[in-house]
Design an enzyme around this catalytic site. Sequence first.
Site, mmCIF file in Angstrom:
data_model
loop_
_atom_site.group_PDB
_atom_site.id
_atom_site.type_symbol
_atom_site.label_atom_id
_atom_site.label_comp_id
_atom_site.label_asym_id
_atom_site.label_seq_id
_atom_site.Cartn_x
_atom_site.Cartn_y
_atom_site.Cartn_z
ATOM 1 N N PHE A 76 -12.288 -7.907 13.044
ATOM 2 C CA PHE A 76 -11.158 -8.336 12.231
ATOM 3 C C PHE A 76 -10.752 -7.217 11.262
ATOM 4 C CE2 PHE A 76 -9.626 -10.438 8.271
ATOM 5 C CZ PHE A 76 -8.387 -10.820 8.776
ATOM 6 N N GLN A 77 -9.485 -6.867 11.255
ATOM 7 C CA GLN A 77 -8.930 -5.824 10.394
ATOM 8 C C GLN A 77 -9.616 -4.478 10.569
ATOM 9 O OE1 GLN A 77 -8.514 -7.496 6.380
ATOM 10 N NE2 GLN A 77 -6.459 -8.160 6.992
ATOM 11 N N LYS A 121 -17.911 -1.615 4.731
ATOM 12 C CA LYS A 121 -18.212 -2.599 3.697
ATOM 13 C C LYS A 121 -19.706 -2.685 3.378
ATOM 14 C CE LYS A 121 -17.199 -7.301 2.241
ATOM 15 N NZ LYS A 121 -16.496 -8.559 2.532
ATOM 16 N N GLU A 148 0.823 -1.217 0.000
ATOM 17 C CA GLU A 148 0.000 0.000 0.000
ATOM 18 C C GLU A 148 0.856 1.265 0.000
ATOM 19 O OE1 GLU A 148 -0.572 -2.629 1.915
ATOM 20 O OE2 GLU A 148 -2.655 -3.257 1.593
ATOM 21 N N MET A 179 23.540 10.429 4.122
ATOM 22 C CA MET A 179 23.166 11.676 4.787
ATOM 23 C C MET A 179 23.376 11.567 6.301
ATOM 24 S SD MET A 179 22.269 14.693 4.314
ATOM 25 C CE MET A 179 21.323 15.244 2.908
HETATM 26 C C1 LIG Z 1 17.231 15.785 3.189
HETATM 27 C C2 LIG Z 1 16.436 17.038 2.945
HETATM 28 C C3 LIG Z 1 17.097 18.247 2.795
HETATM 29 C C4 LIG Z 1 16.400 19.408 2.501
HETATM 30 N N1 LIG Z 1 17.097 20.563 2.269
HETATM 31 C C5 LIG Z 1 16.442 21.640 1.779
HETATM 32 C C6 LIG Z 1 17.157 22.810 1.337
HETATM 33 O O1 LIG Z 1 18.365 22.880 1.391
HETATM 34 N N2 LIG Z 1 16.437 23.826 0.813
HETATM 35 C C7 LIG Z 1 15.064 23.777 0.704
HETATM 36 O O2 LIG Z 1 14.482 24.725 0.181
HETATM 37 N N3 LIG Z 1 14.385 22.720 1.145
HETATM 38 C C8 LIG Z 1 15.037 21.653 1.662
HETATM 39 N N4 LIG Z 1 14.308 20.540 2.046
HETATM 40 C C9 LIG Z 1 12.844 20.570 1.918
HETATM 41 C C10 LIG Z 1 12.161 21.220 3.105
HETATM 42 O O3 LIG Z 1 12.060 20.283 4.151
HETATM 43 C C11 LIG Z 1 10.746 21.730 2.720
HETATM 44 O O4 LIG Z 1 9.986 20.666 2.206
HETATM 45 C C12 LIG Z 1 10.761 22.809 1.661
HETATM 46 O O5 LIG Z 1 11.749 23.771 1.945
HETATM 47 C C13 LIG Z 1 9.403 23.498 1.592
HETATM 48 O O6 LIG Z 1 9.260 24.156 0.382
HETATM 49 P P1 LIG Z 1 8.279 25.378 0.189
HETATM 50 O O7 LIG Z 1 8.583 26.459 1.172
HETATM 51 O O8 LIG Z 1 8.314 25.717 -1.238
HETATM 52 O O9 LIG Z 1 6.873 24.863 0.680
HETATM 53 P P2 LIG Z 1 5.796 23.793 0.192
HETATM 54 O O10 LIG Z 1 5.802 22.701 1.189
HETATM 55 O O11 LIG Z 1 5.881 23.461 -1.234
HETATM 56 O O12 LIG Z 1 4.497 24.652 0.508
HETATM 57 C C14 LIG Z 1 3.958 25.511 -0.424
HETATM 58 C C15 LIG Z 1 3.483 26.809 0.206
HETATM 59 O O13 LIG Z 1 2.761 27.485 -0.814
HETATM 60 C C16 LIG Z 1 1.442 27.726 -0.412
HETATM 61 N N5 LIG Z 1 0.543 27.562 -1.548
HETATM 62 C C17 LIG Z 1 0.041 26.423 -2.076
HETATM 63 N N6 LIG Z 1 -0.764 26.698 -3.116
HETATM 64 C C18 LIG Z 1 -0.758 28.044 -3.265
HETATM 65 C C19 LIG Z 1 -1.409 28.936 -4.156
HETATM 66 N N7 LIG Z 1 -2.234 28.487 -5.124
HETATM 67 N N8 LIG Z 1 -1.185 30.263 -4.006
HETATM 68 C C20 LIG Z 1 -0.377 30.727 -3.017
HETATM 69 N N9 LIG Z 1 0.255 29.936 -2.149
HETATM 70 C C21 LIG Z 1 0.078 28.602 -2.273
HETATM 71 C C22 LIG Z 1 1.157 26.742 0.698
HETATM 72 O O14 LIG Z 1 0.146 27.239 1.543
HETATM 73 C C23 LIG Z 1 2.524 26.614 1.372
HETATM 74 O O15 LIG Z 1 2.699 27.630 2.334
HETATM 75 C C24 LIG Z 1 14.995 19.375 2.390
HETATM 76 C C25 LIG Z 1 14.324 18.173 2.576
HETATM 77 C C26 LIG Z 1 15.034 17.007 2.832
HETATM 78 C C27 LIG Z 1 14.287 15.731 2.983
HETATM 79 C C1 LIG Z 2 11.610 6.362 6.175
HETATM 80 C C2 LIG Z 2 12.799 7.109 6.605
HETATM 81 N N1 LIG Z 2 13.589 6.625 7.604
HETATM 82 C C3 LIG Z 2 14.696 7.298 7.992
HETATM 83 C C4 LIG Z 2 15.037 8.491 7.401
HETATM 84 C C5 LIG Z 2 16.284 9.240 7.857
HETATM 85 N N2 LIG Z 2 17.269 9.334 6.767
HETATM 86 C C6 LIG Z 2 17.386 10.435 6.008
HETATM 87 S S1 LIG Z 2 18.524 10.281 4.808
HETATM 88 C C7 LIG Z 2 18.916 8.711 5.284
HETATM 89 C C8 LIG Z 2 19.956 7.905 4.554
HETATM 90 C C9 LIG Z 2 19.555 7.570 3.182
HETATM 91 O O1 LIG Z 2 20.471 6.648 2.675
HETATM 92 P P1 LIG Z 2 20.555 6.340 1.108
HETATM 93 O O2 LIG Z 2 19.201 6.081 0.583
HETATM 94 O O3 LIG Z 2 21.587 5.314 0.874
HETATM 95 O O4 LIG Z 2 20.989 7.753 0.525
HETATM 96 P P2 LIG Z 2 22.414 8.511 0.604
HETATM 97 O O5 LIG Z 2 22.252 9.564 1.666
HETATM 98 O O6 LIG Z 2 23.452 7.526 0.929
HETATM 99 O O7 LIG Z 2 22.560 9.137 -0.740
HETATM 100 C C10 LIG Z 2 18.159 8.345 6.399
HETATM 101 C C11 LIG Z 2 18.253 7.071 7.100
HETATM 102 C C12 LIG Z 2 14.178 8.964 6.401
HETATM 103 N N3 LIG Z 2 14.399 10.140 5.800
HETATM 104 N N4 LIG Z 2 13.096 8.254 6.008
#
Ligand SMILES: Cc1cc2nc3c(=O)[nH]c(=O)nc-3n(C[C@H](O)[C@H](O)[C@H](O)COP(=O)(O)OP(=O)(O)OC[C@H]3O[C@@H](n4cnc5c(N)ncnc54)[C@H](O)[C@@H]3O)c2cc1C
Ligand SMILES: Cc1ncc(C[n+]2csc(CCOP(=O)(O)OP(=O)(O)O)c2C)c(N)n1
Lengths: 577, 163
Positions: free
Chosen positions: A112-113, A162, A50, A477
Amino acid sequence: MELTGADILVKALADEGVEYLFGYPGGAALHIYDALYRQDKVKHILARHEQGAGHAADGFARSSGKPGVVLVTSGPGVTNVVTPVATAHMDSIPMVIITAQVPSHLIGDDAFQEVDAIGITRPCVKHNFLVKDVRDLAATIKKAFYVATSGRQGPVVVDIPKDITAEKTEYVYPKSISMRSYQPVTEGHSGQIRKAVQLLLDAKRPVIYSGGGIISANCSDKLTELVRLLGYPCTNTLMGLGAFPADDPLFVGMLGMHGTYEANLTMHECDVMLCLGARFDDRVTGDTNKFSPYAKIIHVDIDPSSISKTISADIPVVGSVDVILDEMIRQIKESGRKPDAEELQKWWQQIDGWRKVDCLAYDHDSEIIKPQFVIQKLYETTQGDAFVTSDVGQHQMFAAQYYKFNEPRRWINSGGLGTMGFGLPAAMGVQFAHPDATVACVTGDGSIQMCLQELSTCKQYDLPLNIINLNNRYLGMVRQWQEFFYDRRYSNSYMDALPDLVKLAEGYGHVGIKIEKPADVEGALKEALSDKSRLYFLDFITDQTENVYPMIAAGKGHHEMHLSPRNGDDDDERELA
Amino acid sequence: MRHIISILMENESGALSRVAGLFSARGYNIESLTVAPTEDASLSRLTLVTSGSDRVVEQITKQLNKLIDVVKLIDLVENEHIEREISLIKVRATGAGRDEISRLVEIFRGRIVDVTDTSFTIEMTGSCGKIDAFLKAVPNDSIIEVVRSGVLGIARGEKGLRL
Ligand SMILES: Cc1cc2nc3c(=O)[nH]c(=O)nc-3n(C[C@H](O)[C@H](O)[C@H](O)COP(=O)(O)OP(=O)(O)OC[C@H]3O[C@@H](n4cnc5c(N)ncnc54)[C@H](O)[C@@H]3O)c2cc1C
Ligand SMILES: Cc1ncc(C[n+]2csc(CCOP(=O)(O)OP(=O)(O)O)c2C)c(N)n1
Ligand SMILES: [Mg+2]
C-alpha cells in the site's frame, strides 16, 4: 541513550540548523510526525499539496541561500513532490527531501502506497539515498546536506522506510563528513586563470556573461568589482538577474530569447566572452551555429560537464566562481594593465547605439492595462526593494525585463524546468525566510490555478504576500507562439471559465481586488504593499494581445531578433522568423 | 570512435542503475557493460564500451564522473591496454562438420567444453574482434546460441586503476 529513527531524524535536522520543514503527512511518515510533535526546534509548515511544500522549500532556499527541507509520505506523497525536485535540480538549488517509505520487509511487494522513490527521482536529483539501517541514518542525513550544499548544488532525496523510523540506536551526529567518491573542486587552475586574464585585457569588444552560478556562490560583490574594474559590458541570464546591479550603466540587460537588443548584439559582436557560472542554455544561445561568431570564450564553471557541452570553450576554468573571481581581480590589479581605452570607448559607442533602439518600449497611453506597466509600477512602488517570485509565461518575462533587480536572491523563478505553479508556494518560502520583507508573486491566470490551494497555507501562517496576477485570459506564452508560428490557430490557449479570483481570494480569507483601468494600478499596489498584515490578491485585467519582445525564434541567432512593432522593423537583421 | 571506460564505483545497491539510467536519459549508446565486485568489497568495477564523437565521449566521462557514487574512471583506449571478452558458443556439429568445427576451434585457440552427439559448446576468449571473426568462420546455420560477456579491460604497464 537510544533514540528511535524518527527522533534521530528530527534531531539531525535540528543539529543541521533546519528551522523550517515544509511537508505533508501520511501513513509511512507518522512516526516522524510524532517526533516532530514532541519538540519545538524544527517548525513544520503544513502545505496543501506536496508540490506546494516542495516549491516553498525551494523558494526558501533561493532567497536565503540555505538548503530547503521537505518531508513527504510514501507513494503519492513522493510522486507529488517530483515536480519540485526536478524544478530544483534544473536550477541547481540545494534541497533535502525526506520521503517516507513503506516498511523494509514490504518493499517490492506492491505494498500500500509503495513507489520506487529512488528509481522515480534518480534522473532529477543530484543524488539519492535509501536508508537500510537505523545506524546509518544520522550519517546519511549529514551526507545529504553536504552533497546538496557543496559543489554544484542540487536536491538530494533520502528515502526512509517506516520500520527504520521506529528502530532505536544511539544518536551521534557527525561533525564533518568526507566522501571518497565526491570531492568537488573549488580552486581553479592558475595557468588557465592567467591565460584568461591576458585574453580579457587584450579584448577590443569584450562582454561578461554571468548566470545562476554567481548567485549560488554568493559572489555578486566580486562580479560587480570585476566588471567595474574593467569597465566592460555585463549581461545576466534569467537565473543571474540581480547578480550585477540592473541600474548600473555597465549592465546591458538580460540576454537570450527574450533578452534586450543591446545584450544580444553585444554577445553576437564580441571578440572576447567571459562566461561566469552560466551554462549556455538553448534559450540563451539560440542557434549554436550562429552563436557569437567572433568570440574567444572563457568559461568558468564548477561543473566540468557544463563546459563545452553546447558551446566549446577556448579557455575552460573549472572551479568555484567566487574563488576564481578573487584570483582574476588580484591578477588584473597586480599586472598594472588596463584595457585599451580607445577600443573600449568605440565598443561602448556601438552598444549605446543599440540601446537607443529602446527595445523595451511599450504603449504608455493605452486604455487597457499593459502588463509591462504593472511591473514598472510594482518596481517603482516597492523602490526595487521586494522579493519577486514568478510563475511561468509572459508575465515571467515581463517581470524579468521590467523589474530592475539590484541585488542577488531577489528574483525567484523556475528557469530550467519552467514550472507553472511555482510562484505562489515559492513566495511562501521566501516570506518564511524573510518575515519582514515585501514579497510579491507575479503570476498569470493559467499558472496561479496550478497551486492555488496554497492560499489556504498563507492564511494558516499569516503570510502577507502580494499576488500580482497579470490576467490576460490566455495561456499567453502559448498564444504568442501560436500567433507567430501557427498562423494564429489558438488551439487550447484560451482560459475560458475563469473563476472570480477576487471572490476566491476572499473565500480563502484574504483581500482580493480587481483592477481594470491603468489609472487604478498604482493605487491598488500601494494599498496592498502598505498593509503588512494581509495577503492581497490583485487581479489585473491586462491587454489580451500583448506579446513579449524582443524575441529570438527557434533556430535563429542573436542578431536575428524580432523586435516590438513599436521599435519599427526597418533593420533587415531584425527579421521575423 | 570506440571507447572502453573502466569505472570504480561504490558497491551500493542501485549503483548500476545510475549508470544505465544516465546512458538512456542522455541518449548515449552502450555496446556492452560488465559489473562485478572488486578485491575491495566496498567497490564495484564496471567496464563499459561505448562509441561517439570526441565531444560526446567527453560528455559521457564528465557525466559519469559527476555521479556521486563514481570514485574513479579511465578511458582505456587513450593508452596501451589489454581487452578480453569471453564467449560461450553452442553449435550444431554432425558428420563431417564436427571435424571442421574442431579445427576452427583449434585455430582460434578456443576450447570445446561440452559435447553431445549433435553439438559442441565452445569457450572462446579474446578481443571482440577475434570472437567476431570466429563467429564469421563458423557456418552461420550451425550456430545454436551465443553468449558473450562483454568487454573487460586493463591498462598495460604497472599502473592500476585503484584508490
Ligand atoms: C518561458 C521561459 C523563457 C526563458 N527565456 C530566457 C531568456 O530569454 N534568457 C535567459 O537567460 N534564460 C531564459 N530562460 C531560462 C533558461 O531556460 C535557463 O534556465 C537559464 O538561461 C539558465 O541560466 P544560467 O545559464 O545562469 O544557468 P543556471 O541554471 O543558473 O546554472 C548555473 C551554472 O553555474 C554553475 N555553477 C553553480 N555554482 C557554481 C559555482 N559556485 N562556481 C562556478 N559555477 C557554478 C553550474 O554548474 C551551472 O553551469 C527562460 C525560461 C523560461 C521558462
Ligand atoms: C506545468 C506546466 N505546464 C505547461 C507549461 C507550458 N506553458 C508555458 S507558459 C504557459 C502559459 C502560462 O499561462 P499564464 O500563467 O496565464 O501566463 P501568461 O503567459 O498568460 O502570462 C504554458 C501552458 C509549463 N510551463 N508548465
Ligand atoms: Mg495568462
